[in-house]
Design an enzyme around this catalytic site. Structure first.
Site, PDB file in Angstrom:
ATOM      1  N   ARG A 241      -5.904   4.698   2.020  1.00  0.00           N
ATOM      2  CA  ARG A 241      -5.750   4.287   0.631  1.00  0.00           C
ATOM      3  C   ARG A 241      -5.120   5.424  -0.161  1.00  0.00           C
ATOM      4  O   ARG A 241      -5.455   6.589   0.021  1.00  0.00           O
ATOM      5  CB  ARG A 241      -7.103   3.918   0.013  1.00  0.00           C
ATOM      6  CG  ARG A 241      -7.587   2.511   0.366  1.00  0.00           C
ATOM      7  CD  ARG A 241      -6.703   1.459  -0.308  1.00  0.00           C
ATOM      8  NE  ARG A 241      -7.145   0.099  -0.070  1.00  0.00           N
ATOM      9  CZ  ARG A 241      -6.674  -0.680   0.886  1.00  0.00           C
ATOM     10  NH1 ARG A 241      -5.758  -0.212   1.719  1.00  0.00           N
ATOM     11  NH2 ARG A 241      -7.097  -1.922   1.006  1.00  0.00           N
ATOM     12  N   GLU A 270       2.110  -0.417  -5.752  1.00  0.00           N
ATOM     13  CA  GLU A 270       2.775  -1.149  -4.675  1.00  0.00           C
ATOM     14  C   GLU A 270       3.239  -2.505  -5.200  1.00  0.00           C
ATOM     15  O   GLU A 270       2.499  -3.171  -5.912  1.00  0.00           O
ATOM     16  CB  GLU A 270       1.813  -1.344  -3.494  1.00  0.00           C
ATOM     17  CG  GLU A 270       1.412  -0.038  -2.841  1.00  0.00           C
ATOM     18  CD  GLU A 270       0.538  -0.210  -1.604  1.00  0.00           C
ATOM     19  OE1 GLU A 270       0.329  -1.382  -1.190  1.00  0.00           O
ATOM     20  OE2 GLU A 270       0.093   0.788  -1.040  1.00  0.00           O
ATOM     21  N   HIS A 289       3.345  -0.040   3.349  1.00  0.00           N
ATOM     22  CA  HIS A 289       1.993  -0.553   3.582  1.00  0.00           C
ATOM     23  C   HIS A 289       1.981  -1.575   4.720  1.00  0.00           C
ATOM     24  O   HIS A 289       1.613  -2.741   4.552  1.00  0.00           O
ATOM     25  CB  HIS A 289       1.399  -1.165   2.317  1.00  0.00           C
ATOM     26  CG  HIS A 289      -0.110  -1.171   2.340  1.00  0.00           C
ATOM     27  ND1 HIS A 289      -0.887  -1.199   1.208  1.00  0.00           N
ATOM     28  CD2 HIS A 289      -0.991  -1.154   3.381  1.00  0.00           C
ATOM     29  CE1 HIS A 289      -2.178  -1.202   1.535  1.00  0.00           C
ATOM     30  NE2 HIS A 289      -2.258  -1.192   2.860  1.00  0.00           N
TER      31      HIS A 289
END
Length: 325
Positions: A241, A270, A289
């Site tokens: 994270r 994001e 990601h």
């Protein structure tokens, strides 16, 4: 004739959920609006205005108390995976809105594999070599790549993903060190690693990889002071994270050359903005990601969402109803 309930599917960037399961029976009983691009502000408000049920892809769109209050028709929420730290459970519970979730699938395997893809890409300087080869050249003339055998792999977190990463490190002949808030020397040894205090791990590891759950206690765990303790040839990897790392401090540290390189799959915002400063740094390897993004994982997501929605529309017992904690 009563209007069909409206189901809104958000943030399916991969355009996968509708294609990896059979939604035909649901489409006969509900109106389904499917969004593959991120929505924010007025666009998000408009998309959700008449939603009866909401499908969230992971925690890509936070479902805050403020947003929930703007959705008077909302009666059900489903999120993919088994954890969502961006969902206000108390606000939903106060409205009596149940929440369901899907199975995870082999996401931990996928994340461990991506971690090693980043470690290898960064340590072997593959991005520069790819660019040189595609441009008609033969070999990038920058710094020579290193060898991982004998180097120390420092794992911050030795849970299910960290343990998988450690196993590969041992296969490469690396020395495995670990730290986490509740780690002990005995637990580390049982996992095939050596326990080190965090500052010592950062100061001695050639590769540092983060595998902790995000929480208020782990926010900005890797700050300016701790980055300064890292080796000048170190690689920092984050597939966990973004909140674990102070991004501003990391930008400054990379500019100063300590650590030498960062490999990142997670970001404060994001999708990562096109003008984000991380994109311009030569000593950063970036992926969008991808840790959990894999065909078998999304198959589980899609089937799980359909199963949850089918039970809700039928008015029967809900599937995998979840609560905070």
């Amino acid at each position: 004739m009563a209007a069909l309930p409206r189901i809104v599917v958000l943030d399916d960037y991969e355009d996968a959920l509708m294609h990896l399961a059979d939604w035909s029976a649901l489409a006969q009983r509900a109106r389904i609006d499917h969004y593959t691009a991120p929505l924010r502000g007025d666009a998000l408000d408009a998309a959700l205005a008449e939603a009866d049920a909401l499908v969230l892809m992971r925690d890509r769109t936070p479902l805050t108390a403020e947003l929930i209050a703007q959705l008077p028709q909302l009666r059900y929420v489903v999120f993919t995976g088994t954890r969502n730290n961006a969902l206000d459970f108390p606000a939903l519970a106060a409205r009596g809105i149940p929440v369901g979730h899907t199975p995870w699938g082999p996401s931990k395997d996928a994340t461990a594999e991506l971690t090693w893809a980043l470690i290898l890409a960064a340590s072997k300087r593959l991005e520069a070599q790819f660019k040189t080869m595609r441009g008609g050249g033969w070999r990038d003339g920058g710094a020579l790549p290193g060898v991982l055998r004998g180097a120390q792999l420092g794992l911050i977190g030795l849970g299910e993903i960290g343990a998988r990463v450690a196993a590969v490190g041992r296969a490469f002949g690396m020395q495995i060190a670990c730290w986490s808030p509740n780690m002990t020397a005995a637990r580390a040894e049982a996992g095939g690693a050596r326990y080190l205090p965090l500052d010592d791990l950062l100061a001695t590891s050639q590769v540092v990889s983060l595998h902790l759950v995000a929480s208020s206690s782990t926010r900005h765990l890797i700050n300016a002071e701790r980055l300064a303790r890292m080796r000048s040839d170190a690689l920092l990897v984050n597939t966990s994270r973004a909140s674990l790392v102070d991004t501003d401090a990391l930008l400054a540290a990379l500019a100063a050359g300590r650590p030498a390189h960062a490999a990142l799959d997670v970001f404060d915002t994001e999708p990562l903005p096109a003008d984000d400063r991380l994109r311009a740094l030569p000593n950063v390897t970036l992926t969008p990601h991808l840790g959990f993004v894999a065909q078998p994982v999304f198959e589980q997501f899609a089937r799980g969402v359909v199963e949850c929605l089918d039970a809700w529309l039928a008015g029967g017992p809900l599937v995998r109803e979840t609560r905070p904690g």
